[in-house]
Design an enzyme around this catalytic site. Structure first.
Site, mmCIF file in Angstrom:
data_model
loop_
_atom_site.group_PDB
_atom_site.id
_atom_site.type_symbol
_atom_site.label_atom_id
_atom_site.label_comp_id
_atom_site.label_asym_id
_atom_site.label_seq_id
_atom_site.Cartn_x
_atom_site.Cartn_y
_atom_site.Cartn_z
ATOM 1 C CB SER A 1 74.856 54.740 18.419
ATOM 2 O OG SER A 1 74.539 55.546 17.303
ATOM 3 C CD GLU B 1 70.493 51.213 18.330
ATOM 4 O OE1 GLU B 1 69.556 51.992 18.076
ATOM 5 O OE2 GLU B 1 71.660 51.583 18.545
ATOM 6 C CG HIS C 1 69.645 55.907 19.164
ATOM 7 N ND1 HIS C 1 70.159 54.714 18.712
ATOM 8 C CD2 HIS C 1 70.593 56.847 18.878
ATOM 9 C CE1 HIS C 1 71.348 54.924 18.173
ATOM 10 N NE2 HIS C 1 71.642 56.199 18.257
#
Length: 338
Positions: free
Chosen positions: A110, A241, A308
């Protein structure tokens, strides 16, 4: 050349929050993760920022940078492991002393991936994109997530292989954790935009596209110098991502990366699973993938174990990676070549 840290069983792990810390209402999660790590035989050093959260940050930008620098200079700490990501890690990058970054693993995903990519691009020290510390609080760890230890314990010149998961989590249920924290209910299937089996090789670089895109044009995002000098001209294999970018925002971001030269000497691109939804105007993420693959004339894979929607494989920035897709199943081979 790439420098790979050494991580051994029983090592000391430093917990700092370069982005978001853990608010008091969730301190029980951090306590549980620390206890589990100690049960696995590791020593844990926790910095104050890990226990704090105010206005989407754990602490001031300078404080976060200093904590990171302190852990880097601590001779006993061999892994720096944030509790989780967040949103404003980019504020603390100017306080990181990159000249004194040592061969220590930094692991996370993240928002943490902005720090990971900056370290590898600036210093040539390998970093690891993988699980959060908080997500290791379960009594068990699923086989895909559990590979973080094996990957980090791989020595220079050695090879480590990871395989795609059998199932993944579609929705978080924080109030109803399983023995391995996640609810792995959906069948995993890695995909290719041209629907063929694929094999792609190159030096792995990437992270959360929502955040690492803001490194473009900064001293922390010099991909060209890294590709030419640090990895000796090896092609780059990008992984991304996506947390929340719409298809159009993602396309704009990818075009900016292209214009900035990030995709020069690119051997392929892979995307992890995303919980973000198509915008509803008919333009889909798969359209973006197809257009990018066509424009760059490189293979593109998606829905990999990254991001995630856990679990996720551990990808090492700087390692020479080969990603193989065959009939919906995947394999990541990483060679720790300097």
């Amino acid at each position: 050349m790439i420098r790979y840290p050494i991580f051994e069983k029983g090592a000391k792990i430093g917990i700092t929050a370069p982005s978001s810390g853990v608010p008091e209402s969730l301190h029980h999660l951090l306590h549980a993760a620390i206890e589990r790590m100690q049960q696995r035989g590791y020593n844990v050093k926790t910095c104050p920022s890990a226990w704090r959260q105010s206005l989407v940050r754990s602490a001031s930008d300078g404080t976060r940078g200093q904590e990171f620098n302190d852990l880097m200079s601590d001779p006993d700490v061999t892994l720096i492991f944030p509790p989780w990501g967040g949103e404003l890690l980019i504020e603390m990058l100017e306080y990181v002393d990159f000249e004194k970054v040592q061969e220590k693993w930094v692991l996370g995903y993240s928002d943490v991936s902005s720090l990971l990519l900056a370290i590898t691009l600036r210093t040539g020290v390998a970093t690891a994109h993988g699980t959060n510390f908080i997500d290791l609080r379960g009594s068990q760890t699923d086989p895909t997530t559990a590979m973080w230890e094996t990957v980090l314990q791989t020595n220079v010149h050695e090879t480590i292989v990871q395989h795609s998961s059998t199932s993944f989590q579609q929705h978080w249920e924080h109030d109803n954790p399983t023995e391995w924290v996640f609810h792995l209910t959906e069948k995993t299937e890695w995909k290719s935009i041209n629907k063929n089996d694929q094999e792609i090789s190159g030096r792995l670089v990437g992270g959360c596209i929502d955040t690492i895109r803001h490194l473009i044009g900064t001293p922390y995002g010099d991909v060209s110098t890294f590709q030419k000098d640090t990895v000796g001209g090896d092609p780059l294999l990008w992984y991304f991502e996506n947390v929340s970018l719409s298809p159009t925002d993602m396309k704009r971001t990818l075009m900016q990366m292209k214009y900035a030269g990030w995709f020069d000497h690119c051997s392929g691109i892979v995307f992890g699973r995303s919980s973000a939804e198509d915008s509803g105007n008919g333009y889909k993420y798969t359209d973006v993938y197809q257009e990018l693959s066509d424009a760059l004339q490189v293979p593109l894979l998606y829905d990999l174990d990254c991001g995630h929607l856990p679990p996720q494989v551990t990808l090492v920035n700087g390692a020479y990676g080969t990603i193989v897709l065959k009939e919906g199943n995947g394999k990541v081979v990483q060679r720790f070549i300097p």
